[in-house]
Design an enzyme around this catalytic site. Structure first.
Site, mmCIF file in Angstrom:
data_model
loop_
_atom_site.group_PDB
_atom_site.id
_atom_site.type_symbol
_atom_site.label_atom_id
_atom_site.label_comp_id
_atom_site.label_asym_id
_atom_site.label_seq_id
_atom_site.Cartn_x
_atom_site.Cartn_y
_atom_site.Cartn_z
ATOM 1 N N GLN A 93 -8.362 11.212 7.454
ATOM 2 C CA GLN A 93 -7.040 11.837 7.573
ATOM 3 C C GLN A 93 -6.740 12.673 6.322
ATOM 4 O OE1 GLN A 93 -3.293 9.888 9.056
ATOM 5 N NE2 GLN A 93 -2.888 9.606 6.888
ATOM 6 N N GLY B 180 0.840 -1.203 0.000
ATOM 7 C CA GLY B 180 0.000 0.000 0.000
ATOM 8 C C GLY B 180 0.873 1.251 0.000
ATOM 9 N N HIS B 181 1.885 1.257 0.893
ATOM 10 C CA HIS B 181 2.789 2.417 0.921
ATOM 11 C C HIS B 181 3.564 2.534 -0.399
ATOM 12 C CE1 HIS B 181 2.608 1.422 5.354
ATOM 13 N NE2 HIS B 181 2.318 2.698 5.369
ATOM 14 N N ASP C 204 -7.036 5.995 4.621
ATOM 15 C CA ASP C 204 -7.281 6.860 5.780
ATOM 16 C C ASP C 204 -7.998 8.096 5.258
ATOM 17 O OD1 ASP C 204 -5.790 5.400 7.956
ATOM 18 O OD2 ASP C 204 -4.192 5.634 6.496
ATOM 19 N N LEU D 80 -5.066 0.274 -1.795
ATOM 20 C CA LEU D 80 -4.610 -0.993 -2.380
ATOM 21 C C LEU D 80 -5.199 -2.129 -1.554
ATOM 22 C CD1 LEU D 80 -2.643 -1.262 -4.790
ATOM 23 C CD2 LEU D 80 -0.980 -2.124 -3.167
ATOM 24 N N SER E 84 -0.750 -1.784 7.793
ATOM 25 C CA SER E 84 0.302 -2.326 8.673
ATOM 26 C C SER E 84 -0.344 -3.117 9.807
ATOM 27 C CB SER E 84 1.134 -1.196 9.261
ATOM 28 O OG SER E 84 1.603 -0.374 8.233
#
Ligand code: PAF
Length: 279
Positions: A153, A36-37, A150, A176, A186
């Site tokens: 966020q 994802g990151h 998020d 993702l 995570s």
């Protein structure tokens, strides 16, 4: 890939690139990197010539009973992943660089921070807004990429940057997912194998609710049905499932303007969040 630890080194590297006419993208993270990151890094690479990534587990966005101490930390593995993904710089500030002795400033973004995760995690978005403002001002990149996973966020950060005239373009990148629909996170690492098997129900429940909402079911009913289906599937608790305006995050009954259904629910000791566009 260059590694820097102080705000001055970060700023010097980014401004050197900018002086050469290069556009710099930035991806703030708390580490424990997963695909994802890396997809955020890839997105930044399509928009910028150089990509910097920060890794800092920010204590001020964790509540007293949350997972700050057990949050996974794997600096060497993260750096290797970033190198493989084509990151140009990793910023690894220590606590003193982010929160110097006597630190006394906190940023609160009203309205968009309230409700949803803001209601369940008091102070969380002030912690996020404060650290993100610092990271953006320390680096002054041209753009910064945040995941839609998020979603609240992301909206808080958009508001923050607009309100404080921080000269950085904010880019949202799609969530993702694993092949069964579970959003990559995570925190998925905390799930037992039994919980992992149940976890995709969150995405499925939101997908079903979105279909019902588009067919005209009022938000209250669609969200209640989704919540009940999660509890039946084995989720321990549903913090919220709500339909909100996609930008202001104000509650809405029917998806007329762009709307988003957002959820947070507990599987054992792990809190999962997810969201989907409805129209
Ligand atoms: O999304 C995250 O990983 C964090 O909230 C962020 C934006 C890096 C701030 O600590």
């Amino acid at each position: 890939m260059k590694a820097v630890r102080s705000p001055a080194e970060l700023r010097a590297s980014i401004s050197d690139w900018q002086r050469q006419g290069l556009k710099v993208g930035f991806v703030p993270t708390m580490g424990a990197l997963h695909e994802g990151h890396l997809s955020l890094v890839e997105r930044a690479k399509t928009l910028a010539d150089k990509v910097a990534v920060s890794i800092f587990v920010n204590p001020t966005q964790f509540g007293p009973n949350e997972d700050f101490t057990r949050y996974p930390r794997q600096e060497a593995a993260d750096q290797a992943l970033l190198e493989g993904a084509g990151g140009d710089l990793v910023y690894l500030p220590d606590m003193a660089a982010m929160y110097p002795q006597g630190f006394a400033t906190s940023i609160t973004v009203a309205h968009v921070s309230e409700g949803l995760c803001g209601a369940c995690r008091p102070g969380h978005f002030s912690g996020v807004a404060t650290v993100v403002a610092k990271l953006l001002l320390q680096g002054l990149p041209d753009l910064a990429v945040f995941g839609e996973k998020d979603y609240q966020q992301l909206q808080v950060i958009r508001r923050l940057v607009l309100d404080l005239d921080i000269p950085v373009r904010i880019v949202g990148a799609p969530t993702l997912r694993e092949s069964d629909g579970l959003a990559k996170s995570s925190r998925n690492a905390y799930l037992t194998s039994e919980e992992r098997a149940i976890a995709p129900r969150l995405f499925q429940a939101l997908t079903e609710a979105a279909v019902s909402l588009r067919a005209g079911l009022p938000a209250g009913q669609a969200c209640l049905q989704a919540s009940q289906s999660l509890l039946r599937a084995g989720f321990a608790k549903v913090d919220y499932i709500e339909l909100r305006d996609a930008q202001s995050l104000e509650p809405v009954d029917h998806p007329t303007a762009p709307a988003r259904i957002l959820a947070a629910a507990w599987l054992g000791r792990t809190r999962l969040i997810d969201n989907l566009p409805v129209c």
